[in-house]
Write a protein that holds these residues in place. Structure first.
Motif, PDB file in Angstrom:
ATOM      1  N   TRP A 144      27.819 -19.299  -5.578  1.00  0.00           N
ATOM      2  CA  TRP A 144      27.689 -17.914  -4.925  1.00  0.00           C
ATOM      3  C   TRP A 144      26.339 -17.970  -4.431  1.00  0.00           C
ATOM      4  N   ASP A 145      26.115 -17.481  -3.088  1.00  0.00           N
ATOM      5  CA  ASP A 145      25.295 -17.089  -2.360  1.00  0.00           C
ATOM      6  C   ASP A 145      24.426 -15.589  -2.743  1.00  0.00           C
ATOM      7  N   ASN A 146      23.337 -15.551  -2.994  1.00  0.00           N
ATOM      8  CA  ASN A 146      22.404 -14.542  -3.024  1.00  0.00           C
ATOM      9  C   ASN A 146      21.273 -14.465  -1.979  1.00  0.00           C
ATOM     10  N   GLY A 147      21.145 -15.219  -1.073  1.00  0.00           N
ATOM     11  CA  GLY A 147      20.296 -14.977  -0.091  1.00  0.00           C
ATOM     12  C   GLY A 147      18.919 -15.548  -0.529  1.00  0.00           C
ATOM     13  N   PHE A 148      17.975 -15.286   0.382  1.00  0.00           N
ATOM     14  CA  PHE A 148      16.446 -15.778   0.346  1.00  0.00           C
ATOM     15  C   PHE A 148      15.734 -14.604  -0.536  1.00  0.00           C
ATOM     16  N   HIS A 149      14.531 -15.462  -1.132  1.00  0.00           N
ATOM     17  CA  HIS A 149      13.529 -14.565  -2.231  1.00  0.00           C
ATOM     18  C   HIS A 149      12.668 -13.836  -1.214  1.00  0.00           C
ATOM     19  N   MET A 150      12.303 -12.891  -1.613  1.00  0.00           N
ATOM     20  CA  MET A 150      11.003 -12.062  -0.883  1.00  0.00           C
ATOM     21  C   MET A 150      10.343 -12.116  -2.372  1.00  0.00           C
ATOM     22  N   VAL A 151       8.736 -11.790  -2.407  1.00  0.00           N
ATOM     23  CA  VAL A 151       7.849 -11.914  -3.173  1.00  0.00           C
ATOM     24  C   VAL A 151       7.115 -10.700  -3.128  1.00  0.00           C
ATOM     25  N   ALA A 263      37.711 -14.974  -4.156  1.00  0.00           N
ATOM     26  CA  ALA A 263      36.215 -14.051  -4.504  1.00  0.00           C
ATOM     27  C   ALA A 263      34.906 -14.430  -3.856  1.00  0.00           C
ATOM     28  N   THR A 264      35.007 -16.209  -3.828  1.00  0.00           N
ATOM     29  CA  THR A 264      33.821 -16.736  -3.530  1.00  0.00           C
ATOM     30  C   THR A 264      33.497 -16.534  -2.058  1.00  0.00           C
ATOM     31  N   ASP A 265      34.709 -16.705  -0.966  1.00  0.00           N
ATOM     32  CA  ASP A 265      34.681 -16.396   0.339  1.00  0.00           C
ATOM     33  C   ASP A 265      34.159 -15.021   0.480  1.00  0.00           C
ATOM     34  N   TYR A 266      34.424 -13.984  -0.328  1.00  0.00           N
ATOM     35  CA  TYR A 266      34.256 -12.715  -0.218  1.00  0.00           C
ATOM     36  C   TYR A 266      32.667 -12.329  -0.566  1.00  0.00           C
ATOM     37  N   THR A 267      32.181 -13.161  -1.817  1.00  0.00           N
ATOM     38  CA  THR A 267      30.834 -13.082  -2.006  1.00  0.00           C
ATOM     39  C   THR A 267      29.737 -13.489  -0.962  1.00  0.00           C
ATOM     40  N   ASN A 268      30.066 -14.665  -0.538  1.00  0.00           N
ATOM     41  CA  ASN A 268      29.339 -15.378   0.244  1.00  0.00           C
ATOM     42  C   ASN A 268      29.332 -14.543   1.578  1.00  0.00           C
ATOM     43  N   SER A 269      30.364 -14.079   2.171  1.00  0.00           N
ATOM     44  CA  SER A 269      30.375 -13.345   3.413  1.00  0.00           C
ATOM     45  C   SER A 269      29.603 -12.076   3.306  1.00  0.00           C
ATOM     46  N   ILE A 270      29.543 -11.302   2.173  1.00  0.00           N
ATOM     47  CA  ILE A 270      28.877 -10.169   2.123  1.00  0.00           C
ATOM     48  C   ILE A 270      27.467 -10.539   1.559  1.00  0.00           C
ATOM     49  N   ALA A 271      26.987 -11.461   1.232  1.00  0.00           N
ATOM     50  CA  ALA A 271      25.578 -11.646   0.838  1.00  0.00           C
ATOM     51  C   ALA A 271      24.482 -11.192   1.622  1.00  0.00           C
ATOM     52  N   ARG A 272      24.651 -11.869   2.757  1.00  0.00           N
ATOM     53  CA  ARG A 272      23.447 -11.613   3.924  1.00  0.00           C
ATOM     54  C   ARG A 272      23.447  -9.918   4.242  1.00  0.00           C
ATOM     55  N   GLN A 273      24.884  -9.547   4.607  1.00  0.00           N
ATOM     56  CA  GLN A 273      24.524  -8.089   5.000  1.00  0.00           C
ATOM     57  C   GLN A 273      24.249  -7.077   3.859  1.00  0.00           C
TER      58      GLN A 273
END
Length: 333
Positions: A144-151, A263-273
């Protein structure tokens, strides 16, 4: 006749518990450490919805968010012991099991965008890494994707020298430990549930995480400055206890596989938004200053962190680095 009736009644009494047990739903305890309104939190709830729907209620999924069942240091052992059936830890959490290869995914500036990450995880790299878990009694189901880190910190972090002397919370990845040390800062491993208080009280000066986690955990309330650096990627592996999984009736497992895929397709599709929306919400609060790297800043960061790649060879091994290099068409040294 009376004796026959009595015998039938007695048999019914004896069979009643077995019938009730057969009709009881299979319970899957799904534990995770983030809030329900993050990509992972929403993904877990989507899996629950679909799993219960596709199995006609034969499976009941109990989701425990925000470390309510186990903290991230405890949950993998709990999975192996069978105290919980399903988790979605960050991939950095597998090193204590002796599977350090997952940490290669934490290399800075490795994935140029979310699609590049998704392709790698669906391909050879993701499958090869999941095979490493099997000897530990763990089956990998999805990434599952959660995008990129900020610091963040209580001062702007624009140049590598800005990190000097600051204490940063990390999740446990030795790759992250290494790149923070290269910046002259002091990394400290800490459970996710303890980060807010540690930032508030000054136990640590800063942390790295995705926008959705900064928002839902309210880290922005106790950090004056956030740099939208996107310097590394955060991903989760959805895993299940192998003994539990292989012991399920084949038809049930087929339906759960279907639920997990959707559920994986759903999670990864919403992560960026979700992360874009979270960033906008953080900005709207006015409680923290958002900073963006210039091209020159980004180049300086990349040069400062480049030695992490050479160091990683001794940590994660050449094989996984070669797989990633081939998959992503990137140089490791």
């Amino acid at each position: 006749m009376r004796k026959l009736f009595a015998a039938v009644a007695a048999a019914a009494v004896l069979l009643a518990p077995a019938i009730a047990q057969a009709q009881s739903p299979i319970v899957i305890k799904f534990s995770h450490v983030v809030a329900s309104d993050t990509p992972k939190g929403k993904g877990a709830l989507k899996f629950k919805e679909l799993a219960e729907k596709y199995t006609d209620g034969k499976v009941k999924v109990e989701v425990y968010p925000n470390s309510t069942l186990y903290k991230d240091k405890e949950e993998i052992e709990a999975l192996q012991l069978g105290s919980v059936q399903m988790l979605a830890p960050s991939t950095a959490k597998f090193a204590p099991l002796g599977i350090k290869e997952f940490e290669a995914l934490d290399l800075p500036w490795l994935f140029k965008d979310d699609q590049t990450y998704a392709n790698a995880m669906k391909g050879t790299v993701g499958k090869w890494l999941f095979q490493k878990l099997e000897a530990k009694g763990i089956t990998g189901l999805a990434y599952w994707d959660n995008g990129f880190h900020m610091v963040s910190a209580n001062r702007p972090l624009m140049k590598p020298t800005d990190f000097q002397g600051l204490k940063f919370r990390i999740s446990g990845s030795k790759i992250a430990d290494q790149y923070f040390r290269l910046l002259g800062s002091i990394p400290q491993i800490m459970a996710f549930s303890e980060v807010y208080q540690a930032l508030q009280t000054g136990v640590v000066d800063g942390c790295e995480n995705t926008a959705s986690n900064y928002l839902t955990q309210k880290f922005y309330e106790v950090q004056k400055d956030i740099t939208v650096s996107y310097h590394a990627h955060l991903q989760y592996a959805v895993i299940v206890n192998s003994k539990f999984w292989s012991g399920l009736p084949p038809d049930i497992r087929t339906q759960l596989d279907k639920a997990m895929a959707e559920a994986t397709d759903y999670t990864n599709s919403i992560a960026r938004q979700e992360n874009e929306d979270a960033l906008a919400e953080i900005k709207k609060t006015g409680k923290t200053n958002l900073h963006y790297l210039t091209d020159a800043d980004r180049k300086a960061w990349q040069e400062a962190l480049q030695p992490t790649y050479k160091w990683a060879k001794g940590r994660v091994g050449q094989e996984v680095l070669d797989l990633i290099a081939k998959e992503l068409d990137v140089k490791m040294n």
